[in-house]
Design an enzyme around this catalytic site. Structure first.
Site, mmCIF file in Angstrom:
data_model
loop_
_atom_site.group_PDB
_atom_site.id
_atom_site.type_symbol
_atom_site.label_atom_id
_atom_site.label_comp_id
_atom_site.label_asym_id
_atom_site.label_seq_id
_atom_site.Cartn_x
_atom_site.Cartn_y
_atom_site.Cartn_z
ATOM 1 N N ARG A 2 0.807 -1.216 0.000
ATOM 2 C CA ARG A 2 0.000 0.000 0.000
ATOM 3 C C ARG A 2 0.843 1.270 0.000
ATOM 4 N NH1 ARG A 2 -4.812 -0.285 4.164
ATOM 5 N NH2 ARG A 2 -3.001 -0.001 5.471
ATOM 6 N N ASP A 32 -4.327 -2.156 -3.269
ATOM 7 C CA ASP A 32 -5.124 -2.448 -2.090
ATOM 8 C C ASP A 32 -5.644 -3.852 -2.274
ATOM 9 O OD1 ASP A 32 -5.029 -0.015 -0.620
ATOM 10 O OD2 ASP A 32 -6.217 0.893 -2.238
ATOM 11 N N VAL A 33 -5.394 -4.688 -1.289
ATOM 12 C CA VAL A 33 -5.713 -6.105 -1.512
ATOM 13 C C VAL A 33 -7.211 -6.361 -1.660
ATOM 14 C CG1 VAL A 33 -3.612 -6.979 -0.446
ATOM 15 C CG2 VAL A 33 -5.657 -6.640 0.971
ATOM 16 N N LYS A 66 4.477 -18.248 7.375
ATOM 17 C CA LYS A 66 3.931 -18.533 8.675
ATOM 18 C C LYS A 66 3.615 -17.208 9.386
ATOM 19 C CE LYS A 66 6.499 -18.826 12.316
ATOM 20 N NZ LYS A 66 7.265 -17.672 12.813
ATOM 21 N N ASP A 82 8.155 -22.900 5.903
ATOM 22 C CA ASP A 82 8.771 -22.878 7.228
ATOM 23 C C ASP A 82 10.262 -22.769 6.937
ATOM 24 O OD1 ASP A 82 10.231 -23.694 9.498
ATOM 25 O OD2 ASP A 82 8.443 -24.657 10.306
ATOM 26 N N HIS A 83 10.832 -21.593 7.150
ATOM 27 C CA HIS A 83 12.178 -21.370 6.596
ATOM 28 C C HIS A 83 13.235 -22.259 7.233
ATOM 29 C CE1 HIS A 83 12.809 -18.637 10.043
ATOM 30 N NE2 HIS A 83 14.089 -18.732 9.796
ATOM 31 N N GLU A 110 17.599 -17.073 21.019
ATOM 32 C CA GLU A 110 17.973 -15.812 20.370
ATOM 33 C C GLU A 110 18.457 -14.823 21.418
ATOM 34 O OE1 GLU A 110 15.336 -14.611 16.935
ATOM 35 O OE2 GLU A 110 13.962 -15.801 18.131
ATOM 36 N N ASP A 158 5.124 -18.905 17.703
ATOM 37 C CA ASP A 158 6.120 -18.321 16.808
ATOM 38 C C ASP A 158 7.207 -19.334 16.436
ATOM 39 O OD1 ASP A 158 7.223 -16.042 15.439
ATOM 40 O OD2 ASP A 158 8.765 -15.912 16.999
ATOM 41 N N HIS A 161 8.828 -24.304 13.543
ATOM 42 C CA HIS A 161 10.244 -24.645 13.389
ATOM 43 C C HIS A 161 10.656 -25.832 14.269
ATOM 44 C CE1 HIS A 161 10.118 -20.938 11.325
ATOM 45 N NE2 HIS A 161 10.397 -20.141 12.324
ATOM 46 N N LYS A 213 13.370 -15.507 23.469
ATOM 47 C CA LYS A 213 14.005 -14.241 23.093
ATOM 48 C C LYS A 213 14.905 -13.811 24.243
ATOM 49 C CE LYS A 213 11.475 -13.456 19.328
ATOM 50 N NZ LYS A 213 12.082 -13.516 17.992
HETATM 51 C C1 BG6 Z 1 10.798 -16.535 12.732
HETATM 52 C C2 BG6 Z 1 10.174 -15.981 13.979
HETATM 53 O O1 BG6 Z 1 9.957 -17.492 12.151
HETATM 54 O O2 BG6 Z 1 12.034 -17.149 13.058
HETATM 55 C C3 BG6 Z 1 11.111 -14.988 14.636
HETATM 56 O O3 BG6 Z 1 8.956 -15.334 13.654
HETATM 57 C C4 BG6 Z 1 12.453 -15.609 14.879
HETATM 58 O O4 BG6 Z 1 10.573 -14.508 15.863
HETATM 59 C C5 BG6 Z 1 12.978 -16.254 13.596
HETATM 60 O O5 BG6 Z 1 13.335 -14.578 15.291
HETATM 61 C C6 BG6 Z 1 14.236 -17.035 13.864
HETATM 62 O O6 BG6 Z 1 14.782 -17.428 12.641
HETATM 63 P P1 BG6 Z 1 16.330 -17.743 12.497
HETATM 64 O O7 BG6 Z 1 16.466 -18.258 11.105
HETATM 65 O O8 BG6 Z 1 17.058 -16.468 12.750
HETATM 66 O O9 BG6 Z 1 16.622 -18.764 13.555
#
Ligand code: BG6
Length: 508
Positions: A53, A96-97, A159, A188-189, A227, A246, A251, A351
């Protein structure tokens, strides 16, 4: 040194990134696409269109992305015109979606590309947007002629996929009414990380591990995903999420699947995904009245980290001053199947913890020591396999060795495989691998609809119990620590302790 050899190249592709002006695109997606291009892995013909947007000209949009390249990409802009050349294929569409006419503009972009390239293009719609926008966007995308082409049109959904089991089921129902499951890529990275993909190679390409990879030899498994930063500027998002949603629902459960799954008979996407679904289905559902024995939550207070004062979670932007949202979660899971019955899987994530590390530890049972005199085995330690996912990238196997000298004295040592010592090519980022897979139409490392739902089912009793019983002790851990004391107790009461890699990789 081993060289990495890539041979894949996708078909001509038009890639739309919803949430184009957002953080994920600037930090991860565009850097990933740029690196793929630098590696010669982007299609011969492609066009990337960021949508959002915000009002951007193409030039301003490219400048915004270039900042991201220079800050977050593994390759920066090289001064030889590479970025300038790449970014000629990047543009911006303000939209605009909820406006059907804006989707007509997208259809025109697709047909213009096809006319110019002289081929029918593949189209990837990447939804890097808040989950509540997904139904609206996908419903509109479904009206595009191109979306009907099962082989050429795909949707990637970031996600969180839903907010709980019910919303995930609803979203799956909606999506599968409109698209074929083969068109839906739930990302899911973690599954794109090299070290995560390597778990399958370690387990199934070696004769050594699989015969002992079970309850007869393994005492327990641990996963830490820690983290050293707080929620930063994502307080608004995190208030609706928390550590369990999260990190654990996606993950960490995926990491458990990689460690615990049975050997696949092939690397076909559905075969791998079936084996993972089997693990998720076998995870014991924690009874609500027992949640306290299985799960611990925490929230960070204000405190000092490396000489810097950090805010409490409740003081972060977008966070309620009396928020009950957890920034730390530790859970003990059991997998009720033949291989894993009674082997605890302890996981923790949070965190502002003491170290940035994602670590999987497979702790083996003790070997019988009776043959050695007690003084020989003073520093006896059980075998342990540690898989460092990040930032260290290595695998180490701990075993006993005889200490040099005239006496039979034992101490633990490590055999270490380190990525940086063995491979000279830089590791691709997770998003590079996954974007390439999505363009190639390979869904193996993406979540199938049923997996996402079972993962929600697994954590639902904890979510519900926590939501119904607001915590009385929040905030309960200081930044720069390993989280609340109860997390130590969760594992200590079973005679075990959380494992971290010792500094400088020396074995303790
Ligand atoms: C994300 C979360 O999916 O993964 C974040 O939403 C998190 O909160 C992140 O910081 C961590 O990813 P990575 O690759 O840095 O371990």
């Amino acid at each position: 040194m081993l060289k990495i050899n890539h041979t894949k190249k996708p078909a001509p592709t038009v890639l739309f990134i919803f949430g184009g002006s957002g953080d994920l695109n600037q930090r991860k997606l565009t850097p990933a696409l740029y690196n793929l291009w630098m590696d010669g892995l982007m299609p011969e013909k492609f066009s990337i269109i960021g949508t959002g947007r915000t009002d951007y000209s193409n030039e301003k949009f490219r400048d915004h992305l270039l900042e991201g390249i220079n800050e977050f990409s593994r390759r920066k802009s090289d001064g030889n015109g590479s970025w300038e050349k790449f970014s000629q294929q990047v543009s911006y569409l303000r939209m605009d979606v909820d406006q059907p006419k804006d989707y007509v503009a997208m259809a025109k972009i697709i047909s213009d590309c096809e006319a110019e390239w002289g081929v029918e293009a593949h189209v990837l719609f990447y939804l890097a947007v808040a989950p509540q926008l997904v139904p609206e966007i996908t419903t509109n995308l479904n009206k595009l002629e191109k979306s009907k082409d099962k082989n050429k049109a795909r949707i990637v959904i970031e996600k969180p996929f839903g907010h709980d089991l019910k919303s995930a089921e609803e979203l799956n129902r909606l999506l599968t009414e409109m698209f074929d499951e083969s068109q839906i890529y739930r990302i899911d990275h973690y599954l794109g990380k090299e070290t995560v993909q390597n778990i399958l190679a370690l387990r199934f390409a070696n004769a050594l591990f699989e015969p002992i990879w079970n309850r007869n030899y393994i005492d327990h498994v641990q996963i830490t995903a820690a983290e050293t930063v707080g929620v930063e500027d994502r307080g608004g998002y995190y208030e609706r999420s928390g550590a369990l949603r999260d990190m654990v629902q996606n993950h960490i459960l995926q990491l458990i699947c990689m460690v615990a799954m049975e050997a696949p008979v092939s690397f076909e996407a559905d075969e791998i995904r079936n084996k993972k679904s089997d693990v998720l289905n076998a995870i014991r559902k924690i009874k609500k009245e027992e949640v306290q024995q299985y799960a611990v939550r925490g929230q960070y207070s204000q405190g000092w980290v490396q000489g810097q004062q950090e805010k409490a979670y409740r003081e972060e932007k977008g966070v309620a001053p009396n928020s009950s949202v957890e920034t730390f979660a530790a859970v003990k899971f059991y997998i009720d199947n033949w291989r894993w019955q009674d082997v605890p899987f302890y996981v923790r994530t949070g965190k502002f913890l003491k170290e940035k590390t994602t670590l999987i530890t497979v702790q083996f049972k003790e070997a019988p020591k009776y043959a050695f005199p007690p003084e020989a085995s003073e520093t006896w330690r059980s075998n342990r396999l540690t898989i460092s996912i990040q930032p260290e990238m290595d695998i180490r196997l701990r075993f006993q060795a005889k200490r040099p000298g005239q006496t039979m004295s034992l101490n633990p040592v490590n055999m270490v495989f380190s990525y940086s010592d063995n491979y000279d090519a830089p590791q691709p980022e997770a998003y590079e691998t996954l974007l390439l897979d999505a363009m190639m139409g390979n869904p193996t490392q993406f979540m199938r609809g049923d997996q996402v739902e079972i993962a929600w089912e697994v954590i639902e009793p904890i979510l519900e119990t926590w939501e119904n019983r607001p915590p009385v002790d929040f905030p309960n851990y200081a930044p720069g620590t390993w989280g609340p004391e109860d997390a130590e107790a969760l594992i200590a009461r079973e005679g075990r302790n959380w494992i971290t890699l010792p500094p400088k990789r020396k074995e303790g």
